[in-house]
Design a protein around this motif. Structure first.
Motif, PDB file in Angstrom:
ATOM      1  N   ILE A   7     -14.984  12.262   1.245  1.00 25.55           N
ATOM      2  CA  ILE A   7     -16.053  12.408   2.224  1.00 25.55           C
ATOM      3  C   ILE A   7     -17.123  13.360   1.704  1.00 25.55           C
ATOM      4  O   ILE A   7     -16.806  14.395   1.107  1.00 25.55           O
ATOM      5  CB  ILE A   7     -15.472  12.932   3.552  1.00 25.55           C
ATOM      6  CG1 ILE A   7     -14.675  11.798   4.214  1.00 25.55           C
ATOM      7  CG2 ILE A   7     -16.572  13.457   4.476  1.00 25.55           C
ATOM      8  CD1 ILE A   7     -13.957  12.196   5.443  1.00 25.55           C
ATOM      9  N   THR A  45      -2.026   1.725  -5.085  1.00 23.38           N
ATOM     10  CA  THR A  45      -2.475   2.915  -4.377  1.00 23.38           C
ATOM     11  C   THR A  45      -3.767   3.490  -4.962  1.00 23.38           C
ATOM     12  O   THR A  45      -4.062   3.304  -6.135  1.00 23.38           O
ATOM     13  CB  THR A  45      -1.389   4.015  -4.375  1.00 23.38           C
ATOM     14  OG1 THR A  45      -1.909   5.146  -3.690  1.00 23.38           O
ATOM     15  CG2 THR A  45      -0.992   4.413  -5.781  1.00 23.38           C
ATOM     16  N   GLY A  50     -12.570  15.365  -1.523  1.00 26.68           N
ATOM     17  CA  GLY A  50     -12.014  14.104  -2.016  1.00 26.68           C
ATOM     18  C   GLY A  50     -11.297  14.274  -3.327  1.00 26.68           C
ATOM     19  O   GLY A  50     -10.937  15.382  -3.717  1.00 26.68           O
ATOM     20  N   ASN A  51     -11.124  13.167  -4.047  1.00 29.17           N
ATOM     21  CA  ASN A  51     -10.337  13.229  -5.283  1.00 29.17           C
ATOM     22  C   ASN A  51     -11.229  13.442  -6.507  1.00 29.17           C
ATOM     23  O   ASN A  51     -12.442  13.640  -6.381  1.00 29.17           O
ATOM     24  CB  ASN A  51      -9.474  11.976  -5.417  1.00 29.17           C
ATOM     25  CG  ASN A  51     -10.293  10.710  -5.248  1.00 29.17           C
ATOM     26  OD1 ASN A  51     -11.523  10.740  -5.336  1.00 29.17           O
ATOM     27  ND2 ASN A  51      -9.620   9.607  -5.007  1.00 29.17           N
ATOM     28  N   ASN A 103      -8.374   0.710   5.494  1.00 29.57           N
ATOM     29  CA  ASN A 103      -9.082   0.252   4.306  1.00 29.57           C
ATOM     30  C   ASN A 103      -8.335  -0.741   3.419  1.00 29.57           C
ATOM     31  O   ASN A 103      -8.613  -0.856   2.248  1.00 29.57           O
ATOM     32  CB  ASN A 103      -9.709   1.416   3.503  1.00 29.57           C
ATOM     33  CG  ASN A 103      -8.688   2.284   2.744  1.00 29.57           C
ATOM     34  OD1 ASN A 103      -7.698   1.770   2.240  1.00 29.57           O
ATOM     35  ND2 ASN A 103      -8.965   3.560   2.686  1.00 29.57           N
ATOM     36  N   ILE A 145      -6.730  17.369  -3.233  1.00 26.93           N
ATOM     37  CA  ILE A 145      -7.994  17.218  -2.529  1.00 26.93           C
ATOM     38  C   ILE A 145      -8.950  18.292  -3.047  1.00 26.93           C
ATOM     39  O   ILE A 145      -8.795  19.477  -2.747  1.00 26.93           O
ATOM     40  CB  ILE A 145      -7.808  17.384  -1.008  1.00 26.93           C
ATOM     41  CG1 ILE A 145      -6.724  16.448  -0.482  1.00 26.93           C
ATOM     42  CG2 ILE A 145      -9.134  17.167  -0.274  1.00 26.93           C
ATOM     43  CD1 ILE A 145      -7.052  14.983  -0.606  1.00 26.93           C
ATOM     44  N   HIS A 171     -12.473   7.493  -2.366  1.00 28.28           N
ATOM     45  CA  HIS A 171     -13.010   8.721  -2.959  1.00 28.28           C
ATOM     46  C   HIS A 171     -12.827   9.929  -2.058  1.00 28.28           C
ATOM     47  O   HIS A 171     -12.203  10.907  -2.431  1.00 28.28           O
ATOM     48  CB  HIS A 171     -14.513   8.574  -3.238  1.00 28.28           C
ATOM     49  CG  HIS A 171     -14.819   7.636  -4.353  1.00 28.28           C
ATOM     50  ND1 HIS A 171     -14.824   6.273  -4.204  1.00 28.28           N
ATOM     51  CD2 HIS A 171     -15.143   7.864  -5.650  1.00 28.28           C
ATOM     52  CE1 HIS A 171     -15.134   5.703  -5.357  1.00 28.28           C
ATOM     53  NE2 HIS A 171     -15.339   6.643  -6.256  1.00 28.28           N
ATOM     54  N   ASP A 178       0.876  -1.145   0.000  1.00 24.56           N
ATOM     55  CA  ASP A 178       0.000   0.000   0.000  1.00 24.56           C
ATOM     56  C   ASP A 178       0.935   1.222   0.000  1.00 24.56           C
ATOM     57  O   ASP A 178       2.097   1.100   0.367  1.00 24.56           O
ATOM     58  CB  ASP A 178      -0.822  -0.064   1.295  1.00 24.56           C
ATOM     59  CG  ASP A 178      -1.798   1.070   1.394  1.00 24.56           C
ATOM     60  OD1 ASP A 178      -2.381   1.416   0.370  1.00 24.56           O
ATOM     61  OD2 ASP A 178      -1.968   1.598   2.500  1.00 24.56           O
TER      62      ASP A 178
END
Ligand code: ADP
Ligand code: MG
Length: 637
Positions: A405, A480, A417-418, A533, A439, A403, A337
């Motif tokens: 929030i 990732t 998020g992205n 996660n 972000i 993703h 990760d």
């Protein structure tokens, strides 16, 4: 040495003192006129002194229907030898066998003690402050969550918690293998099992005792022994079949050749009488029994794994079972990760762009939206904002993994998020040309700009990759959820062989499955993650390694190997430990089998007597045990 071992040592000494003069007499080296029966009776003194517990075990075994074990082999062989007039050899075999037993129990006890010392993290009590200010010692089991406990200098922290008063240095060596003390003060989290070095600490507990780190680690190490490796399972099955087989083979050796010689008269000329014929073959059968004793292998294999697991836990590497140690030694592909594993997960804000809102307002929204998440990005954004936020302003929060929030702040929709998140919400966004994790933010359904954050590489990531390559790891792959540009840069900087970017958690599982398919033959795949996660991937890989997992329950649960601190150098180290251990196991099996095979052939040909047999047996066992103990010393791998 414990009481039992001391007792055995004394018995061995007494028996030896009796044995030596008797042996000299029986071999006629010293001339003493004494009837044969008296000599036999005298020989029984050292024999029973040193061997009575073995004989008792055999009798118990016969009573319980489980008679075929090493004790049985030894007892039958020695009584056989004595009955045939080889008193000296019979007694010597029992004596040397017990010397071997003593040595082995001492060695095993010593490494067990070593390990429990290494793992000396079990807290015995907790101090609670009474109303009059005095301290009361209580069982840590009885302490409720949210109680304030007091830990004095020199004491172990019994339960996980947060410091409410005081500052000190903590020794976390037993947890992480890191010997440098850690400075802590108010609001710092402390883990049970660390030792308070200097100041008095008041700690508000955040877990029950049995949910605390120390208890969990101890559980884990104690249960490790019950997860047997393939080699161990093989050996115990092997011994179950092998020992009875050897007994019947010895019986056959004692009966068939002399019967054959008697009936056919072939070779009868070599024997003075029928009695001598039988005596010779029964003695060969007894020798065969001694040679076949499987102790060296049976003892040294579990000891090797045990010592390997112990040595590793001393280095802050918890291995949940011998089977994992075995699989780890076969790993050729390591997948990682990124955030928290290769990089620190401490993001710094490097830029804030294109904002109709002012920068401080944007940061405040970001910090508010992130206030319930434990993702490294969230923690970093909160840190960058710097001020305490009021979490009650945030409602309807949803964290979408991979993703970002979405939530409401003071009733206004906020998304953090992205690009994927923005696409999902159908909000047009600006591309950013900075390399970094971008972000994006949307407030009230409108694009509100983005924050560029970047992560630092862990200090040892690059070195770890070099060491992995040196250790023969063929592929190092980073998986990732972050953007392609960031992934590419990180992969190049630390020297990974491959990377895959913009993955959702489920894509990571798919990637690992694809990589698993490419691992043919005995090749195995390990996945290293920080447990945030990536629990599904940890359990999907052949070996799941959780890094920096102290305190992260999900990771400890899902992983097979737990690295207590964040240091990526522990990955090549764990692999080297496993290989050393497996190497030693193989050496021991090969060595024992070769020596036994040679002795067996010599014995069957009548060229090895019982002396040779017992010295070979005890010798192999001692060497195998000494070799196994080497698994404990893994510090400098
Ligand atoms: P990694 O593989 O680096 O551990 P994750 O799967 O945890 O990454 O997350 C992937 C991406 O999803 C992040 O780079 C980020 O863009 C976005 N993301 C995930 N969680 C959050 C969050 N709490 N806030 C903002 N963005 C997030
Ligand atoms: Mg992650």
């Amino acid at each position: 040495m414990n009481k039992k071992q001391k007792n055995l040592l004394i018995r061995i000494i007494i028996a030896t003192v009796f044995f030596i003069p008797l042996y000299l007499i029986s071999e006629d080296i010293v001339h003493v006129d004494m009837p044969k029966w008296a000599l036999i009776l005298l020989f029984l003194i050292p024999y029973l002194t040193v061997g009575y517990d073995i004989i008792r075990k055999v009798l118990l075994g016969i009573k319980n229907g489980k008679m075929f074990d090493e004790c049985f082999l030894m007892t039958v062989a020695t009584i056989g030898a004595i009955a045939l007039g080889e008193y000296g050899e019979g007694v010597a075999v029992m004596l040397l066998y017990q010397v071997g037993e003593l040595f082995q129990s001492y060695a095993v006890g010593k490494s067990r003690k070593n390990i429990s010392e290494l793992m000396d993290i079990r807290p015995d009590y907790a101090n609670i402050e009474k109303e009059d200010g005095t301290l009361e010692r209580v069982d840590p089991d009885e302490v409720e969550v949210d109680t304030v406990i007091v830990v004095q200098p020199g004491e172990k922290v019994p339960i996980d918690g947060v410091i409410v008063e005081g500052s000190s240095a903590l020794n976390t060596a037993a947890l992480t293998g890191e010997s440098k003390p850690r400075e802590v003060g108010v609001d710092d989290t402390v883990l049970s099992g660390s030792i308070n070095i200097s100041g008095v600490l008041k700690i508000r507990t955040t877990a029950q005792f049995d949910e605390s780190t120390a208890s969990k680690i101890l559980d884990l190490v104690e249960n490790a022994a019950s997860r047997k490796s393939k080699s161990e399972n093989f050996i115990s099955k092997f011994a179950r079949v092998y020992t009875p087989f050897v007994c019947y083979a010895a019986l056959a050796l004692a009966l068939i050749p002399p019967l054959f010689i008697m009936l056919t008269k072939i070779g009868m000329a070599n024997y003075a009488s029928i009695g001598a014929l039988w005596r010779d073959w029964i003695l060969r059968a007894c020798t065969f029994l001694v040679i076949s004793c499987p102790c060296a292998v049976v003892i040294s294999i579990p000891l090797s794994f045990f010592a390997g697991i112990g040595g590793a836990s001393n280095q802050g590497i918890l291995i949940k079972g011998s089977n994992y140690l075995e699989t780890l030694s076969e790993v050729t592909t390591v997948a990682f990760d990124k955030t928290g594993t290769i990089t620190k997960g401490n993001f710094e804000v490097t830029a804030v762009h294109h904002s109709p809102l002012d920068e401080a307002k944007l940061m405040e929204y970001a910090a508010l939206a992130e206030c319930h998440s434990s993702h490294p990005i969230s923690l970093s954004l909160q840190k960058a904002y710097g001020k305490k936020v009021d979490p009650t302003r945030v409602t309807d929060l949803e964290e979408i993994s991979g993703h970002g929030i979405v939530c409401k702040v003071d009733g206004t929709d906020v998304a953090v998020g992205n690009e994927k998140l923005m696409n999902r919400l159908g909000i047009p966004f600006h591309h950013c040309h900075h390399i970094g994790t971008i972000i994006h933010m949307a407030v009230a359904g409108e694009y509100a700009g983005h924050i560029v954050i970047s992560d630092e590489m862990k200090e040892h990531s690059k070195e770890a990759m070099i060491k992995l390559k040196k250790a023969g790891i063929e592929r190092t792959v980073m998986l990732t959820g972050d953007a392609e540009a960031v992934a590419k840069q990180v992969a190049a900087e630390v020297g990974l062989t491959e990377y895959r970017a913009e993955l959702l958690p489920q894509d990571k599982v798919a990637c690992v499955e694809a990589l698993l398919k490419e691992c043919t033959g005995n090749k195995k795949l390990a996945f290293v993650g920080d447990g945030i996660n990536d629990a599904p991937v940890l359990s999907r890989a052949d070996i799941g390694i959780a890094m920096g997992a102290l305190g992260s329950d999900a990771a400890i649960e899902a992983a097979d190997i737990v690295l207590m601190d964040d240091d990526p150098l522990k990955i090549p180290k764990a692999i080297k430990i496993s290989r050393k251990c497996l190497g030693i196991v193989k050496q021991n099996i090969a060595f024992a089998l070769i020596v036994k095979a040679i002795c067996l052939v010599l014995g069957a040909l009548g060229m090895a007597n019982m002396w040779v047999a017992i010295i070979a047996d005890v010798g192999v066992m001692i060497l195998a045990v000494l070799n196994a103990i080497r698994c404990l010393f893994v510090k400098n791998l």
